[in-house]
Write a protein that holds these residues in place. Structure first.
Motif, PDB file in Angstrom:
ATOM      1  N   ARG A 145      -5.234  11.597  -2.971  1.00 19.79           N
ATOM      2  CA  ARG A 145      -4.670  10.322  -2.496  1.00 19.79           C
ATOM      3  C   ARG A 145      -5.078  10.054  -1.054  1.00 19.79           C
ATOM      4  O   ARG A 145      -5.619   8.991  -0.735  1.00 19.79           O
ATOM      5  CB  ARG A 145      -3.127  10.374  -2.577  1.00 19.79           C
ATOM      6  N   TYR A 146      -4.829  11.024  -0.197  1.00 14.80           N
ATOM      7  CA  TYR A 146      -5.001  10.824   1.238  1.00 14.80           C
ATOM      8  C   TYR A 146      -6.465  10.580   1.595  1.00 14.80           C
ATOM      9  O   TYR A 146      -6.790   9.781   2.464  1.00 14.80           O
ATOM     10  CB  TYR A 146      -4.466  12.070   1.953  1.00 14.80           C
ATOM     11  N   LEU A 147      -7.369  11.270   0.890  1.00 13.86           N
ATOM     12  CA  LEU A 147      -8.783  11.215   1.288  1.00 13.86           C
ATOM     13  C   LEU A 147      -9.602  10.170   0.520  1.00 13.86           C
ATOM     14  O   LEU A 147     -10.610   9.678   1.043  1.00 13.86           O
ATOM     15  CB  LEU A 147      -9.420  12.603   1.131  1.00 13.86           C
ATOM     16  N   ALA A 177      -7.545   1.882   0.111  1.00 15.16           N
ATOM     17  CA  ALA A 177      -6.450   1.086   0.694  1.00 15.16           C
ATOM     18  C   ALA A 177      -5.208   1.195  -0.192  1.00 15.16           C
ATOM     19  O   ALA A 177      -4.082   1.307   0.303  1.00 15.16           O
ATOM     20  CB  ALA A 177      -6.876  -0.369   0.838  1.00 15.16           C
ATOM     21  N   ALA A 178      -5.395   1.177  -1.520  1.00  8.40           N
ATOM     22  CA  ALA A 178      -4.265   1.273  -2.455  1.00  8.40           C
ATOM     23  C   ALA A 178      -3.539   2.606  -2.289  1.00  8.40           C
ATOM     24  O   ALA A 178      -2.305   2.672  -2.362  1.00  8.40           O
ATOM     25  CB  ALA A 178      -4.770   1.142  -3.886  1.00  8.40           C
ATOM     26  N   ASN A 179      -4.305   3.666  -2.044  1.00  4.04           N
ATOM     27  CA  ASN A 179      -3.699   4.990  -1.917  1.00  4.04           C
ATOM     28  C   ASN A 179      -2.944   5.160  -0.595  1.00  4.04           C
ATOM     29  O   ASN A 179      -2.253   6.150  -0.400  1.00  4.04           O
ATOM     30  CB  ASN A 179      -4.772   6.080  -2.063  1.00  4.04           C
ATOM     31  N   ARG A 180      -3.090   4.194   0.306  1.00  4.73           N
ATOM     32  CA  ARG A 180      -2.303   4.208   1.556  1.00  4.73           C
ATOM     33  C   ARG A 180      -1.297   3.049   1.568  1.00  4.73           C
ATOM     34  O   ARG A 180      -0.818   2.657   2.635  1.00  4.73           O
ATOM     35  CB  ARG A 180      -3.236   4.092   2.759  1.00  4.73           C
ATOM     36  N   ASP A 220       5.598   6.406   3.818  1.00  4.69           N
ATOM     37  CA  ASP A 220       4.897   7.077   4.924  1.00  4.69           C
ATOM     38  C   ASP A 220       3.476   7.467   4.492  1.00  4.69           C
ATOM     39  O   ASP A 220       3.016   8.601   4.676  1.00  4.69           O
ATOM     40  CB  ASP A 220       5.690   8.318   5.361  1.00  4.69           C
ATOM     41  N   ALA A 221       2.787   6.484   3.923  1.00  2.00           N
ATOM     42  CA  ALA A 221       1.512   6.731   3.232  1.00  2.00           C
ATOM     43  C   ALA A 221       0.418   7.318   4.108  1.00  2.00           C
ATOM     44  O   ALA A 221      -0.498   7.965   3.594  1.00  2.00           O
ATOM     45  CB  ALA A 221       1.020   5.416   2.622  1.00  2.00           C
ATOM     46  N   ASP A 222       0.492   7.111   5.438  1.00  4.39           N
ATOM     47  CA  ASP A 222      -0.586   7.620   6.287  1.00  4.39           C
ATOM     48  C   ASP A 222      -0.388   9.074   6.696  1.00  4.39           C
ATOM     49  O   ASP A 222      -1.231   9.648   7.386  1.00  4.39           O
ATOM     50  CB  ASP A 222      -0.740   6.733   7.538  1.00  4.39           C
ATOM     51  N   ALA A 223       0.743   9.668   6.276  1.00  7.15           N
ATOM     52  CA  ALA A 223       0.980  11.077   6.611  1.00  7.15           C
ATOM     53  C   ALA A 223       0.526  11.970   5.458  1.00  7.15           C
ATOM     54  O   ALA A 223       0.647  11.600   4.298  1.00  7.15           O
ATOM     55  CB  ALA A 223       2.466  11.289   6.880  1.00  7.15           C
ATOM     56  N   ASP A 255       5.183  13.724  -4.147  1.00  7.37           N
ATOM     57  CA  ASP A 255       4.684  13.451  -5.494  1.00  7.37           C
ATOM     58  C   ASP A 255       3.642  12.334  -5.378  1.00  7.37           C
ATOM     59  O   ASP A 255       3.984  11.167  -5.248  1.00  7.37           O
ATOM     60  CB  ASP A 255       5.843  13.023  -6.400  1.00  7.37           C
ATOM     61  N   ALA A 256       2.372  12.731  -5.400  1.00  3.99           N
ATOM     62  CA  ALA A 256       1.289  11.752  -5.172  1.00  3.99           C
ATOM     63  C   ALA A 256       0.607  11.352  -6.465  1.00  3.99           C
ATOM     64  O   ALA A 256      -0.462  10.741  -6.449  1.00  3.99           O
ATOM     65  CB  ALA A 256       0.264  12.355  -4.203  1.00  3.99           C
TER      66      ALA A 256
END
Ligand code: HEM
Length: 400
Positions: free
Chosen positions: A280-282, A316-319, A326-329, A335-336
């Motif tokens: 998700r994050y990357l 962008a959707a994953n953030r 707190d999507a940018d952390a 649970d992603a």
């Protein structure tokens, strides 16, 4: 503001990243907050729609009025090389049903969770061997070349029946296919060469009874040599570049977030969730999934007409804070699972069970096998893959 001023404001994609190399371009975040279905401009001057919200992209990826066929009018390409890749000799990733489903179905049993689970001991043994070789007699290495690329390359070679001794050859071709800087001609030559390589390999397996995927496809007698070649090339390229880059980038992310690395070392039960969080994050497929409208439709309150291209920015959707608080952390305990890193809908990544298993094993082996793992170069000097279709790092000097 004059009309001329407004037209200069149309965002050119792919947009540049900001200060943090793990974050999507800030312009995509701004679009998601203020103008989630917006017009953007491509390298050739054409304009297409860009979607940035999690909910809109999930909806779009299930809508059969958006085609994945690169030969359909309005299909968006981000470089001349990508246009070449998507319009000629493309495999089922660039087809619509029923043709897409006919070809994909021939591979589903090879990548189902049950089959992949049975491979875990083998993948773990390969990862442990690579770690031993990398660390023998020294205390530093480039993680990309000595571990992250060899692991998924060895595994996909095993599954397809491609000789690993040829890895320098297929990794070079694959690099040309995925580089934004490659010309259409360079991409054509590399793709045709790789397709010929698979075709010859398949032919050499016709009279043998090996168990690998290419052998099985050639013995089914349902596919043309070209279909086997494009399928083999897709699996070979997608099967190693993606997982390799996720491995290096995940390790780098954990080294930059030592509190999260500590949590993972203390509680190995977090590994599976941590891999989803890294995906998700990357969001390594960072330049968007491409589609074109074959009928008029409406998404996020915006009318999209037949023949208009659409880019779905899964990074962008994953953030999106609506989908992930707190999507940018980075939070290895969250649970992603609703992330869109593997896409969604009929084209959702075929190799995801394999990618997940490889990543879980790779992270486990690296972080527990190297308790003193650290960067061997200043973070600012790490070369990120902004120039590639699959994001990651070109090299990652580590020490232990
Ligand atoms: C499709 C991502 C690993 C094979 C896709 C798509 C995404 C994706 C986003 C959807 C493309 C679209 O809708 O236009 C990833 C990521 C991976 C990964 C992030 C690793 C972390 C793999 C592996 C394989 C693979 C290991 C093969 C062994 C494929 C194939 C498709 C696909 C064949 C096309 C599916 C279809 O069109 O039906 N992948 N992938 N991928 N992926 Fe992966």
């Amino acid at each position: 503001m004059t009309l001329a001023d407004q037209s200069t404001e149309v965002l050119a994609v792919p947009a540049s990243r900001g200060a943090c190399p793990f974050d999507p371009p800030p312009a995509y975040d701004q679009a998601r907050e203020h103008n989630p279905v917006s017009r953007v401009q491509l390298f050739d001057g054409s304009s297409v729609w860009m979607l940035t919200r999690h909910q809109d992209i999930r909806t779009a990826l299930q809508d059969h009025r958006l085609s994945a066929d690169g030969t359909k009018p309005g299909f968006p390409f981000l470089s001349p090389g990508r246009r070449q890749l998507g319009t000629q000799s493309a495999s089922f990733i660039r087809m619509d049903d029923p043709e897409h489903a006919r070809l994909r179905r021939m591979l589903t049993s090879d990548f189902i969770i049950k089959r992949v689970e049975s491979l875990r001991p083998q993948v773990t043994a390969i990862a442990s061997d690579l770690l031993d070789t990398m660390t023998r007699g020294k205390n530093h290495a480039d993680l990309v070349t000595e571990f992250a690329f060899p692991l998924p390359s060895l595994v996909i070679c095993l599954l397809l029946g491609v000789p690993y001794e040829d890895h320098a050859y297929f990794q070079k071709q694959s690099h040309i296919l995925l580089s934004a800087a490659s010309s259409a001609e360079q991409v054509r030559v590399a793709r045709d060469d790789l397709n010929d390589y698979i075709k010859n390999l398949a032919e050499s397996k016709r009279d043998r009874d090996d168990e690998d995927i290419i052998s099985r496809l050639i013995h089914r007698d349902e596919l043309t040599p070209d279909e086997i070649a494009t399928m083999g090339t897709l699996l070979l390229v997608a099967g190693h570049e993606t997982t390799a880059n996720m491995t290096s980038l995940s390790i780098l992310t954990l080294l930059r977030n030592p509190d999260q690395l500590k949590r993972l070392r203390e509680d190995p039960g977090l590994i599976r969730g941590a891999v989803e969080e890294m995906l998700r994050y990357l969001s390594i497929i960072h330049q968007g999934l491409a589609r074109t409208a074959v009928e008029d439709l409406e998404i996020g309150g915006q009318r999209i007409r037949a023949g208009e291209g659409v880019l779905l920015m899964i990074n962008a959707a994953n953030r999106d804070h609506e989908a992930f608080p707190d999507a940018d952390a980075v939070d290895v305990g969250r649970d992603a699972r609703r992330h869109l890193a593997f896409g969604f809908g009929v084209h959702q990544c075929l190799g995801q069970p394999l990618a997940r298993a490889e990543l879980q094993i790779a992270l486990d082996v690296l972080i527990n096998g190297l308790p003193n793992l650290r960067l061997a170069t200043p973070f600012e000097e790490i070369p990120f893959r902004d120039d590639m279709l699959v994001y990651g790092v070109h090299s990652l000097p580590i020490a232990w």
